[in-house]
Structure formats: structure tokens, C-alpha cells
Design a protein around this motif. Structure first.
Motif, mmCIF file in Angstrom:
data_model
loop_
_atom_site.group_PDB
_atom_site.id
_atom_site.type_symbol
_atom_site.label_atom_id
_atom_site.label_comp_id
_atom_site.label_asym_id
_atom_site.label_seq_id
_atom_site.Cartn_x
_atom_site.Cartn_y
_atom_site.Cartn_z
ATOM 1 N N ASP A 1099 5.793 7.612 -5.771
ATOM 2 C CA ASP A 1099 7.138 7.092 -5.939
ATOM 3 C C ASP A 1099 7.059 5.691 -6.544
ATOM 4 O OD1 ASP A 1099 9.756 6.162 -5.716
ATOM 5 O OD2 ASP A 1099 10.118 7.366 -3.923
ATOM 6 N N VAL A 1100 7.531 5.529 -7.781
ATOM 7 C CA VAL A 1100 7.426 4.269 -8.497
ATOM 8 C C VAL A 1100 8.260 3.185 -7.831
ATOM 9 C CG1 VAL A 1100 7.805 3.164 -10.735
ATOM 10 C CG2 VAL A 1100 6.940 5.492 -10.637
ATOM 11 N N ASP A 1101 9.431 3.527 -7.336
ATOM 12 C CA ASP A 1101 10.299 2.524 -6.715
ATOM 13 C C ASP A 1101 9.638 1.926 -5.471
ATOM 14 O OD1 ASP A 1101 12.176 3.017 -8.665
ATOM 15 O OD2 ASP A 1101 13.225 4.533 -7.455
ATOM 16 N N LYS A 1102 8.953 2.765 -4.695
ATOM 17 C CA LYS A 1102 8.289 2.236 -3.489
ATOM 18 C C LYS A 1102 7.119 1.332 -3.870
ATOM 19 C CE LYS A 1102 9.632 6.257 -0.738
ATOM 20 N NZ LYS A 1102 9.162 7.436 0.021
ATOM 21 N N PHE A 1103 6.390 1.695 -4.902
ATOM 22 C CA PHE A 1103 5.305 0.833 -5.357
ATOM 23 C C PHE A 1103 5.854 -0.488 -5.880
ATOM 24 C CE2 PHE A 1103 2.522 4.592 -5.440
ATOM 25 C CZ PHE A 1103 1.376 4.043 -4.928
ATOM 26 N N THR A 1104 6.973 -0.459 -6.554
ATOM 27 C CA THR A 1104 7.592 -1.691 -7.043
ATOM 28 C C THR A 1104 7.993 -2.593 -5.890
ATOM 29 O OG1 THR A 1104 8.421 -0.454 -8.951
ATOM 30 C CG2 THR A 1104 9.426 -2.585 -8.510
ATOM 31 N N HIS A 1105 8.528 -1.968 -4.838
ATOM 32 C CA HIS A 1105 8.900 -2.758 -3.654
ATOM 33 C C HIS A 1105 7.669 -3.389 -3.002
ATOM 34 C CE1 HIS A 1105 11.027 -3.981 -0.044
ATOM 35 N NE2 HIS A 1105 10.153 -3.286 0.690
ATOM 36 N N LEU A 1106 6.561 -2.678 -2.965
ATOM 37 C CA LEU A 1106 5.331 -3.225 -2.394
ATOM 38 C C LEU A 1106 4.817 -4.391 -3.236
ATOM 39 C CD1 LEU A 1106 2.967 -3.131 -0.399
ATOM 40 C CD2 LEU A 1106 1.931 -1.349 -1.817
ATOM 41 N N MET A 1107 4.882 -4.260 -4.575
ATOM 42 C CA MET A 1107 4.439 -5.358 -5.425
ATOM 43 C C MET A 1107 5.305 -6.591 -5.240
ATOM 44 S SD MET A 1107 3.565 -3.286 -8.944
ATOM 45 C CE MET A 1107 3.096 -4.813 -9.771
ATOM 46 N N ARG A 1108 6.635 -6.403 -5.165
ATOM 47 C CA ARG A 1108 7.500 -7.561 -4.973
ATOM 48 C C ARG A 1108 7.243 -8.238 -3.617
ATOM 49 N NH1 ARG A 1108 8.595 -5.623 -9.475
ATOM 50 N NH2 ARG A 1108 6.622 -6.686 -9.735
ATOM 51 N N SER A 1109 6.915 -7.425 -2.600
ATOM 52 C CA SER A 1109 6.649 -8.010 -1.280
ATOM 53 C C SER A 1109 5.366 -8.829 -1.305
ATOM 54 C CB SER A 1109 6.556 -6.903 -0.226
ATOM 55 O OG SER A 1109 7.756 -6.177 -0.132
ATOM 56 N N MET A 1110 4.338 -8.326 -1.955
ATOM 57 C CA MET A 1110 3.094 -9.077 -2.037
ATOM 58 C C MET A 1110 3.257 -10.321 -2.894
ATOM 59 S SD MET A 1110 0.078 -6.221 -2.207
ATOM 60 C CE MET A 1110 -1.102 -7.515 -1.898
ATOM 61 N N GLU A 1111 4.002 -10.239 -3.982
ATOM 62 C CA GLU A 1111 4.253 -11.416 -4.816
ATOM 63 C C GLU A 1111 5.019 -12.471 -4.044
ATOM 64 O OE1 GLU A 1111 6.325 -9.671 -7.996
ATOM 65 O OE2 GLU A 1111 4.577 -8.592 -8.799
ATOM 66 N N ALA A 1112 5.984 -12.045 -3.221
ATOM 67 C CA ALA A 1112 6.735 -13.018 -2.421
ATOM 68 C C ALA A 1112 5.837 -13.684 -1.387
ATOM 69 C CB ALA A 1112 7.917 -12.327 -1.743
ATOM 70 N N ALA A 1113 4.924 -12.888 -0.775
ATOM 71 C CA ALA A 1113 4.011 -13.481 0.209
ATOM 72 C C ALA A 1113 3.072 -14.477 -0.443
ATOM 73 C CB ALA A 1113 3.227 -12.369 0.894
#
Length: 1193
Positions: A1099-1113
Motif C-alpha cells: 500500500d503506497v499511501d501507508k508507506f508514504t505515511h511511514l516516510m513522513r513520520s520518520m522525516e518528522a522524527a
């Protein structure tokens, strides 16, 4: 074949005194109608065995044949009429004949009229209701035969090749309310031969000439007209099907054509798992699956390539709806074997024999029909006929004399009901509510006859051979009476037995305790008479007319009219039984044949079928017992019939065993028949009723089996109802049989060894029982125990002694047997847990057998319906065991030294663990999991190759008290956690199960010093990394280089007591994925890539959400040494995530997922890698397409 036994006679013989010469006779119930040469019909009533004249009815002329219509209460005659043209034969119907006067009274005037002629003087009135009316039916030519249906009142008149069907109807005089009775011809049939004899019963009509017999079935249909000459239309017509409903006569409501059947075929998709969406998602790569606890088997066969799949042709089978098979087989089909196909036409062959010409209904065309039911106008619409029987004799070997239809009903005939308007169209069917069971037809020639079944299907039942030339036949309920030159011969019948068989098939329960209807016919009686010319069958008597001419020139004849009374049914049975006993020793084959005849006589008689007479029932039990005794003797071909007749007789096992022992003791060599053993098998192994047998009977049964069937001794000991035998006697017989087996070099069976175990337990020889039990192969033991559940439990209440012994010494075999019982449906899950549980209230977490049996149940996909309940209990047990701080037992610790850890593997709820779980507490590293348990110490034992070589062997440590305060990361110490993770990694995981596990975890942590939320935000700081490394026995090489490994080591100390993070993450993936991503990013960023691959499934949307979370951290710089995280860990995890995405998504999707402010030099290598992979995939696809094109050409 016809057998001859003189076991039937008549009870009495009375002579009817009559002044005038009788011409012909007929009977109805207890009345006898005698037509004399004085142009009158004298009626006698047979009361108490004596005839009494009750009526005299005058006739117009001399009567050649007389029949009585009991349904319409009228007399129908064929009378001789002289004219200047010659002798003619007319048909007349006599109404109100009972008012013609009694004996000695003066003759009343009768009113004569022609049928179908309406006159005003026909008006009904008080005088007309008591006046004799004579209606003459116009016939073209001379009437050759007449017949009446006693179920509808219709009667048939045959004249040459034409047959008229008539009925007595009530008509109204025009312009008046007066009514009168008249004869109406409603159907005419034109046959292809001159009809000499006719029989009519409802919609069935059978006509015969001297060389041909044809039977038809007439149906009225208000639907579309069907061309009877077109076989294809005839096959698709619902009105000509042979299907039957409750009375076996109604046609099927529709005819399914091949086209309609083929159009309903729907290709169903194959089962793709519990989640249809997940089956379409990307599979998890092998490197993201943990190898901990997985047993590597042999190489699997490779999947077929796409090229091979391409070569599979697609075929479609289409039925030709216009197909008709033409063949020369009588009663069979080339394509359907012995079954007659609906779309088949059988042609008569050159070598068709006489008795085999019972052709299919489409072979011979039915007669031409003319329907006059709508008035005088002839019509052929709405009525159809089909041929149900046809016999021909072109070679002139047989001369047919008559044909008689014999119906059978499932109950006593009741009063007919009044037909409504909706049913008036079918004038051939009876209005009697009693359903019809079967329809038979007896066809008689001059020297023999045949009995055919017409309904529900055509078949020949019996063959009769007469001793002399016959002139007439009479049919009663149980016998066939034939008039010959020397007297009256009496034969047994089979139409009653056939009706019982058809009735059993309709209800789906065949009765084996009844002789078959194909039993040989028996000539059971002969009453000598000279000059017998006419016979008619009454209720319980025969009326016989005999004539003897003394002088042919003067044509003077001496006649006699006799009434032969039959014996009652009990008397007939006793006579047959007495005759059978006389020939019991000298003719055993005749003896059993007579017993079977007596059984059929009783079973098919109305006293038993409809009235259920108690005396007849007792006789039936008696003769069943005698038949069972015969078939239970040694050397009987039909020994399998012993048990059904014994069962019908109600005889006890003790009586049969006693009789068998007494009979065997009279012979030199004690032998027992197979029928006796078969009876004992059915009674002793019956699951419907438990038989409580005496100890002496049980020992006698063992003695019989030791002689007749020693291979079944073990089944008698283990599985039969004979439980009160002496163990010593049973052990002696069994050892004798096993010695015989050993001398023949044949191994003992599983049942034999189990019987030895059972007998040793009964004799309190536990060690011998254990030894025999261990010698049995587990697969055979599981199969036997699962097939016979009584070996392991007593009505699901408790374990047997054998099961308790298996639970102690062969627990795995016992559990496999119990699970097999669940699979077979002989035991439910609740019953299984009830048997395995102990008295402890906390039995589930600590009962090893319950936990193991649940693991077996959920480890197979075929038990998917039980997953919800079983997995819930299993997860509850795992959570409770993880929370429990108790130490493993000495036995469990010892087992770790010799056994290799493995997780349950199958196609059920247990799934492969995700690889990122190995990086979470309490493991932190796969290498630590593979090390021996801290409760064991590794010792080096000298090897066999040389003195200097040695090999490490883990043995139990005697000083493992120091490690009790530490959490061991090995697989054995975390077995429950690993199995719980395996269950939660399954695609069968449901939201309800995830909620239940989360609730169980939170309930256990309510008493802790800090909650889970506070625990995620505050973590204690490690005091000494080096000290912890030394204490745990880890070296730098074990941990790895870099600060990331250093942080992981410190995290292992910080979270040594916390093992719930992995379980929570697995549950949150099903319940709240954003929260699970937040925990991974906050606490375990190093597993982000593998976590996304396993949880997002492409699921591309879930991977995008994971990337944004790691970038924010990373932007907030929330890492610290307290959390065990650092910038290096996040950067490395982010790179790993990008690397995994290049393998998963297209270059375009990857570019869309990158943030807008990304550093080009940072992501450029990953974009290039993604483009390279995309080009390789395109090249591969192009090569495959080119190869497929080459294979096509």
C-alpha cells in the motif's frame, strides 16, 4: 422355474342349485352373478359359506359375458342377437337391476333405450328411480371383449381393432330440470390388431390378440399439443415422463433439457484465503520472514512456468439439445449402460426374443386416439398416450389369451371424493385419495404367463408355466388361479411382494427381512374338476362353472356351479408350515422355499399391511425366526439374510447362541455358519441399542468366534457389547489365534495388540500392558482409536483405562486420536476440553495437553470453522504463561538438551513470524535467540575423529540459580511468546482476536508501577554497557560495530523484562495502524522497512505515511541516549526504507512519495536503482512475450 408343493387346498365346496343352464358367471365381493339360458341374471349372496339367491334381473337376449361395475352399481353384458344378417353381439348396461324383483316375484317391465339418444320420457321421477333401465351401447361390428375399472367406473368395449371408453354420466333434458343417466363414449382408440381381450385400470389400458400384446397409458393435458410421432418432442414433453410422486403415477412437472442444464454451469473461483483483499496484495519477501523455529524440509517442486500455463487449452463441453440416440438394445443404452436414457429410441432387432420384447415406450407407436369428451366432435388435442408395454410373437410360438392389470395401493381403499372442476379433465384417473404404489400386468397364454411391472418402471417379475392348456385365469389378493382341462391350479403371486418393494424404495428404506419378488413361483394347489369353463374370484371364495357334454349330437350338457371357499390366512400359513416341516430334512431347498412363500403370504396380505393383525404379526415373527435359523447354518450361500430375519423376529441373542450351540453339539465337527457370525456382528456392535448380556452368554460368544471367526476376537473384546466375559478365557483364545498367526508368519494387527493391552489391564498387569502399547505403531493406533471412540472415553464423560495409560506414556498419540475424532465429527471441542481438563480452576494455562491439542486443531486449514474459539483459548493460555514467573520443571529443562526448538508448521492459523520481531525485546538479535539456554552449560566432549578434536554439547547446569533473575532470550524460555507472535502474524487474524489479546495484556499490567503509555515515554538509563556485555557473555563480535549496536545492547538491558511491545504492534496492525507506526518510529526505527513490507502489503499511501513520520522524527531530533536512539539509527533506517521501496514500487510512484525538499544527491542512487529494476522487468516481459509468440506459431 416353477416349484410344485401341495400345500394349498380349499376349506369347503358348495354347489349352487339352479334350474336353468348357466352360460357365464362373475363375482363382486360376496355376490355371484349367473347368466342363464332363460335370458336372466340370477344373483346369489354367499353368506356363512352358503349361497342364497337375492335377485333376478331379466336380459334382452342370451348373455355371452357379464361383468359388474361396482363403482356405478350396474351390470354390463355382451349379449347375442339374431337377425336376418346373422348372429351379432351387443353391449347393454342394466341400471336399477336390484329392483327387478327377488326369487319368485313377477318380472317387472324394463325401459330399453340407446345410449346418446335424448328423449323427454327419460325424465327422472320416483317411479323411474326404481324401474330397471337397459341402455344399449352402439358398437361397430361385434363386441369381442368388455372390461371395467372399479376405481373410476369407466368401462371399455372392444370391437375389432377399435376400443371405446365409456362412462355413466348424468344428463339434463333441454329446457327442463329433469335429469337422467346415460352412457357416454369419451375416448376411442384404434389399434393395429384385432383386440380379443382388454383390461382397464384408471389410465392404463392393455389389449391383446393371439400374437401381440400392447399396453398404453393415457394422459389428459390442457397445455400445448405434442406431436406423438416426433421422438424429440416426445422426449421433451413433460407429460410422457415416467417420473412419479407420492402415488408413483403423476408425471414430472418439467423436463430438463441439456441446454438448460449447461447454461446453469458457473465457474466458481478457487479459495484464496480468509481475506480476499490480502490475496491480491504483494507477498512478503522471504528475508522478512523469521527462520526461528522453522523446520526446513525437502525441496519443493517448482511452480509451472508461464509458458507451460499458456499451453493449457480451454475446452467447453456443450450438450446437443437435439441429440437422440437410436439403438437396438432392449432396455439399455450404448451411452448410458443399462440405464435407459430419456433421449434414446430403441429399435426392435431381428433376434429379439419373446420375453425380452418389453420395449421402451418409444419403440411402438400408441393407438390413434379420438377424444369425444367435449361432445360429438372428434378431437385429438389435450389427450396423449404412450406405450408402456409391447410383446409380439411373429414366429407363432405363443398364443396370448388374456391380459389383466393389477394395481396396488399403499393403504386401504377409502370412499372416492367428489371431483372439482379443476380435475374433471382427466376422466381416467381415480378420485380415491389413497396413493397408488405400483401397477402390474399379468399376461396369460394357453400354457403359461408372465407378470410385468408397469409402474414405476417396466420390468419382468415372474414366469408361470401351466401343467395343462388353460382356458381362463383368476387373480386374488395372494394367489393366481388357472382353469385347465383337469381342474383349477393355484399358484403363488408376486404382485404383493413387488408393491412392498416399491413402497420401501419410495420411503428410502429397503427391507432386507423379506424374500425378493423374483423368487421362483410355486404351484401350491390343484383342485380336480372336469369341464371347468368359467372362473371368477370373490372375496374369500372362487365361483366355478363346469360343463360336460354327454352326447354331441343332442348337444345336451350337464353343468355344475360351485363355490370353493378358501382357508383363512392363519390356516393357510399353518398348512404351509406343516408341509415344510415334513420335508425339512429330506429337502432343505424346498423347506426354505416354502418358508419364504409363507413369509411373503403374510407380509403382503391386507391383514398385516392395513389392519396390523396381532396374530398375523406373531406368525410373521415365527417364520422370520425359522428363516434366520436356516440361513445361520453352515455352508449357506445366502448367509447374509440371517441377520435381517433374526432382527425382524425379535429373537434375543441368548436364544440364538443357545440354539447354535445345541445344534453344533449334535454334529461331530462343531461348525458355525457365516450367517450366525453376521447376526452376532450386527447385534454386538450395534450403536443404536446397548445389549446387556449375561456372563455365560458372553463366554459362549467368545467360544463361537474362536471357532468360526478367530480374526474378530479382538473386536469382540474391545468394541462389542459383550463386556462380561472372563479375561482369562478371552486371553487364552486370543493367544491361540496369535500363535496361529505367528506360525503363518503374519504380524499381529493393531486391534489384536490393543486387545492384549485391554486384557492385561483387566488382569492388573500394567507393565505388560505398557510394553504391548509401545509396540504399536502410532499411525495405526490413531486410526483405530479415532474410528472407535469407545476405546478412549465412556460416553464423553471420562477416559477409559486404555486412554489413561496412553495419556501417561503416549500422550502425543492420544492427542492425535482425539483431534481425529473432532475431524470426523464424533466429538465436539467442548467435549474434548472437558475430557482433558483437571479439577484446578487455572487449568488452561498450565494444562500441557489442552494447550497441545489446541495447537494441533488450529494448525490445519480444514478446521477453519474452529479457529475463532480455539485460537482465543490458545492466546489466553499463552498470555497467562508469559505473565507467569514460575520456573520450568527439571523435565522440561532436560528436554532442551536433546530437542531442537520448532514452531508449529502447517497451513492453519500458525504462520511464519516476521523477521522484525527478532529485533524487539526480549530478543534484540537473532544470534542471541540461537544460543543455548542460560539454564544449560556447554561442555566439550572428545570427538571420534581424534584425540584433539572436541564438540560442544549442552547439558543441564547444576548451578543455574544465578540466572533466575535474568530474562533468558533463548527460544525455549520464550516459547509461549514465539507461538503467540506466530498466531498474530497469520492472515486469519481478526479484529476481535486482536482486541481480546490487547485486553488480556492490559488487565495484567494494571498493578504495575507505570502504565504502558508512560513506559513508552520514559526508559531507565543503563549504568554500565561493558558490565552488561560481560554479564550476558556477549563479545564485540556478537554485537557488531558502531554505536547502533551499542544502543541495541543497552536497549536489551533496559527492556529485558518487557516483551509486550511486539504483541501490541501485531495487534495494532489490525486495529490502529497509525498508532503502530508511531510506536515503531518512536521506539524501534531500525525495523521500519521490514515492518512496512510485512504490514502494508504494497500500500503506497501507508508507506508514504511511514516516510513522513520518520522525516518528522528526524526533523524534531527526538532521539536521545535514554531511548536508545540516535541520528545515525534514523538515517540508516530511512535509507533501508528507501532501498526496500525501490524493489516494491515503480520509479514514478517512488518519485511521488519523496518529499518536496529532499536532497537530490541523497535519493539519486535509489532512483537509479528503481529505474534499473523497471527496465529489467520490461526486458523480461518482452522476452516472455516473444517466446509465447514463437510457441503459438
Amino acid at each position: 422355474m416353477v416349484r410344485v408343493f401341495k400345500c394349498h387346498s380349499f376349506a369347503s365346496q358348495k354347489v349352487i342349485q339352479i334350474d336353468k343352464e348357466p352360460l357365464t358367471i362373475c363375482t363382486d365381493e360376496d355376490r355371484v352373478f349367473v347368466a342363464t339360458n332363460d335370458c336372466e341374471i340370477v344373483v346369489y349372496r354367499i353368506s356363512d359359506g352358503f349361497p342364497k339367491e337375492i335377485h333376478r334381473c331379466p336380459t334382452v337376449s342370451l348373455v355371452e359375458k357379464v361383468i359388474f361395475n361396482s363403482f356405478k352399481n350396474c351390470i354390463i353384458t355382451v349379449e347375442l342377437k339374431k337377425s336376418w344378417k346373422g348372429m351379432t353381439k351387443s353391449v347393454r348396461v342394466y341400471l336399477n337391476w336390484e329392483h327387478s324383483g327377488q326369487h319368485g316375484a313377477s318380472k317387472q317391465r324394463a325401459r330399453v333405450r340407446v345410449a346418446g339418444k335424448s328423449h323427454i320420457q327419460h325424465a327422472s321421477g320416483g317411479h323411474a328411480a326404481t324401474q330397471v333401465e337397459i341402455i344399449e351401447v352402439p358398437v361397430d361390428g361385434n363386441a369381442s371383449s368388455i372390461a371395467v375399472c372399479n376405481y373410476t367406473g369407466n368401462f371399455a368395449i372392444a370391437s375389432g381393432p377399435e376400443v371405446k371408453l365409456c362412462s355413466l354420466v348424468e344428463k339434463t333434458i333441454p329446457n327442463s330440470d329433469n335429469t337422467y343417466l346415460d352412457i357416454e363414449v369419451f375416448l376411442e382408440l384404434c389399434w393395429s390388431f384385432h383386440v380379443l381381450s382388454i383390461s382397464l385400470c384408471e389410465e392404463f389400458i392393455v389389449c391383446c390378440s393371439t400374437k401381440e400384446v400392447q399396453g398404453i397409458r393415457v394422459r389428459y393435458d390442457e397445455g400445448d399439443k405434442v406431436n406423438l410421432r416426433d421422438p424429440r418432442k416426445l422426449l421433451n414433453s413433460p407429460s410422457v415422463s415416467l417420473g412419479s410422486n407420492q402415488d408413483g403415477s403423476q408425471a414430472s412437472s418439467f423436463a430438463m433439457s441439456p441446454k438448460s442444464l449447461g447454461s446453469e454451469i458457473i465457474m466458481l473461483p478457487q479459495h484464496q484465503g480468509p481475506d480476499s483483499e490480502s490475496s491480491k496484495q504483494e507477498p512478503i519477501p522471504a528475508r522478512d520472514i523469521s527462520t526461528i523455529g522453522i523446520r526446513h524440509g525437502g525441496k519443493q517442486s517448482p511452480k509451472p512456468s508461464s509458458a507451460c500455463q499458456f499451453m493449457k487449452p480451454e475446452t467447453k463441453i456443450v450438450e446437443d439439445e437435439n441429440f437422440v440416440e437410436w439403438n437396438f438394445l432392449q432396455g439399455g443404452s450404448v451411452l448410458a449402460g443399462n440405464n435407459v436414457r430419456e433421449n434414446s429410441v430403441c429399435l426392435p432387432g431381428l433376434h429379439t426374443s419373446l420375453t425380452q420384447s418389453q420395449c421402451h415406450r418409444h419403440i411402438v407407436s400408441p393407438p390413434v386416439l379420438s377424444d369425444f369428451s367435449g361432445g360429438k366432435v372428434k378431437s385429438s388435442s389435450g389427450v396423449q398416450a404412450e406405450t408402456v408395454l409391447h410383446l409380439s410373437d411373429p414366429q407363432g410360438m405363443e398364443e396370448w389369451m388374456c391380459a389383466t392389470l393389477i394395481p396396488s395401493h399403499s393403504g386401504a381403499l377409502s370412499t372416492p371424493v367428489v371431483l372439482t372442476g379443476a380435475f374433471n379433465t382427466d376422466r381416467m384417473r381415480s378420485s380415491c385419495p389413497t396413493p397408488r404404489t405400483s401397477m402390474c400386468c399379468y399376461i396369460s397364454g394357453s400354457r403359461g404367463g408372465y407378470l410385468y411391472q408397469l409402474l414405476p418402471h417396466l420390468s419382468q417379475i415372474s414366469l408361470y408355466k401351466y401343467t395343462d392348456q388353460a382356458c381362463q385365469v383368476g387373480i386374488s389378493e395372494s394367489f393366481l388361479h388357472v382353469v385347465t382341462k383337469t381342474g383349477v391350479e393355484t399358484y403363488t403371486s408376486r404382485w404383493g411382494a413387488l408393491a412392498l418393494e416399491v413402497k420401501d424404495k419410495d420411503i428410502g428404506a429397503a427391507d432386507a427381512a423379506r424374500p425378493v419378488s423374483s423368487l421362483d413361483i410355486c404351484l401350491c394347489g390343484h383342485e380336480p374338476f372336469f369341464g371347468a369353463v368359467c372362473l371368477s374370484v370373490g372375496t374369500d371364495f372362487l365361483a366355478l362353472l363346469s360343463k360336460v357334454e354327454e352326447d354331441a349330437k343332442e348337444k345336451e350338457a350337464h353343468w355344475g356351479l360351485y363355490v370353493l371357499h378358501s382357508f383363512s390366512l392363519p390356516d393357510l400359513y399353518k398348512d404351509m408350515l406343516t408341509f415344510a416341516e415334513r420335508i425339512r430334512v429330506t429337502g432343505p431347498a424346498s423347506y426354505i422355499h416354502l418358508l419364504q412363500e409363507a413369509h411373503l403370504l403374510l407380509a403382503s396380505h391386507p391383514l398385516h399391511i392395513h389392519m396390523r393383525d396381532a396374530e398375523v404379526g406373531e406368525f410373521l415373527q415365527q417364520v422370520s425366526r425359522l428363516i434366520g435359523d436356516y440361513f445361520s447354518q453352515p455352508d449357506q450361500d445366502h448367509w447374509e439374510s440371517a441377520w435381517p430375519f433374526y432382527h425382524r423376529s425379535g429373537v434375543s441373542v441368548q436364544d440364538v447362541v443357545t440354539n447354535a450351540l445345541d445344534t453344533a453339539s449334535k454334529t461331530n465337527a462343531q461348525e458355525f455358519g457365516k450367517g450366525l457370525v453376521d447376526f452376532l456382528d450386527h447385534e454386538l456392535f450395534s450403536l443404536e441399542e446397548y445389549i446387556n448380556l449375561a456372563p455365560q452368554t458372553c463366554n459362549s460368544i467368545l467360544d463361537i468366534y474362536a471357532v468360526a471367526a478367530p480374526d474378530k476376537l479382538s473386536k469382540i473384546i474391545l468394541l462389542s457389547n459383550a463386556k462380561k466375559y472372563k479375561p482369562e478365557n478371552a486371553l487364552r483364545h486370543l493367544k491361540t489365534w496369535l500363535a496361529v498367526q505367528a506360525s503363518s508368519e503374519r504380524a499381529a494387527s493393531t486391534l489384536d495388540r490393543l486387545a492384549l493391552v485391554q486384557l492385561n489391564l483387566q488382569l492388573c498387569e500394567v507393565e505388560s500392558a505398557c510394553e504391548e502399547l509401545r509396540s504399536i505403531q502410532p499411525p495405526g493406533l490413531v486410526d483405530v482409536c479415532a474410528t472407535h471412540p469407545a476405546l478412549l472415553h465412556d460416553n464423553l464423560s471420562s477416559f477409559t483405562a486404555l486412554a489413561q495409560l496412553m495419556r501417561q506414556h503416549l500422550s502425543s498419540t492420544l492427542l492425535d486420536s482425539l483431534v481425529e475424532m473432532v475431524d470426523q465429527g464424533s466429538m465436539s471441542l467442548d467435549s474434548l476440553l472437558l475430557l482433558l481438563k483437571s479439577q484446578s480452576p487455572t487449568d488452561l494455562p498450565h494444562n500441557t495437553h489442552i494447550r497441545e491439542v489446541l495447537e494441533i486443531l488450529v494448525n490445519s486449514k480444514k478446521r477453519e470453522l474452529m479457529f475463532e474459539e480455539s485460537v482465543g483459548l490458545l492466546c489466553q493460555a499463552y498470555v497467562a504463561r508469559i505473565k507467569d514467573k514460575s520456573q520450568m520443571s527439571y523435565r522440561q529443562i532436560s528436554a532442551m538438551a536433546v530437542q531442537k526448538f520448532s514452531l508449529p508448521q502447517g497451513n492453519g492459523h500458525f504462520a511464519a513470524r516476521f523477521a522484525w520481531l527478532d529485533q524487539l525485546p526480549p530478543f534484540w538479535d537473532q544470534q542471541r535467540m540461537m544460543r543455548p539456554c542460560q539454564k544449560l552449560e556447554v561442555k566439550h566432549v572428545a570427538g571420534s575423529k581424534g584425540r584433539g578434536s572436541s564438540m560442544p554439547v549442552p547439558v543441564m547446569s547444576r548451578h543455574h540459580s544465578q540466572t533466575r533473575s535474568q530474562k533468558c532470550p533463548c527460544c525455549w524460555c520464550n516459547e509461549s511468546l514465539l507461538k503467540l507472535q506466530s498466531l498474530l502474524c497469520s492472515p486469519y487474524l481478526t479484529a476481535e482476536l486482536a482486541k481480546s489479546v490487547m485486553k488480556q495484556i492490559d488487565q495484567g499490567l494494571k498493578g504495575d508501577h507505570h502504565s504502558y503509555k508512560a513506559e513508552t515515554r520514559s526508559i531507565s538509563v543503563a549504568q554500565s554497557d561493558d558490565a552488561s556485555s560481560a554479564e550476558s557473555g556477549m563479545s564485540d563480535s556478537d554485537v557488531g560495530d558502531g554505536s547502533a549496536a551499542h544502543v541495541s545492547r543497552s536497549m536489551g538491558q533496559q527492556h529485558a523484562g518487557d516483551c509486550w511491545d511486539s504483541v501490541r504492534l501485531l495487534c495494532l496492525c489490525k486495529l490502529d495502524l497509525p498508532q503502530a507506526i508511531e510506536i515503531v518510529v518512536d521506539k524501534y526505527p531500525s525495523i521500519a522497512g521490514s515492518f512496512g513490507i510485512c504490514s502494508f502489503r504494497g500500500d503506497v499511501d501507508k508507506f508514504t505515511h511511514l516516510m513522513r513520520s520518520m522525516e518528522a522524527a528526524m526533523k524534531t531530533s527526538c532521539w536521545s541516549a535514554d531511548k536508545g536512539t540516535s541520528e545515525e539509527i534514523y538515517v540508516k533506517a530511512y535509507k533501508e526504507l528507501l532501498s526496500r521501496l525501490t524493489e516494491l514500487v515503480s520509479p514514478y510512484q517512488l518519485l511521488q512519495m519523496l518529499p518536496a525538499d529532499v536532497n537530490l544527491y541523497f535519493v539519486l542512487p535509489y532512483l537509479c536503482s528503481s529505474l534499473e529494476r523497471a527496465h529489467l522487468d520490461q526486458l523480461k516481459s518482452k522476452i516472455v512475450d516473444m517466446g509465447q509468440e514463437l510457441m503459438k506459431s
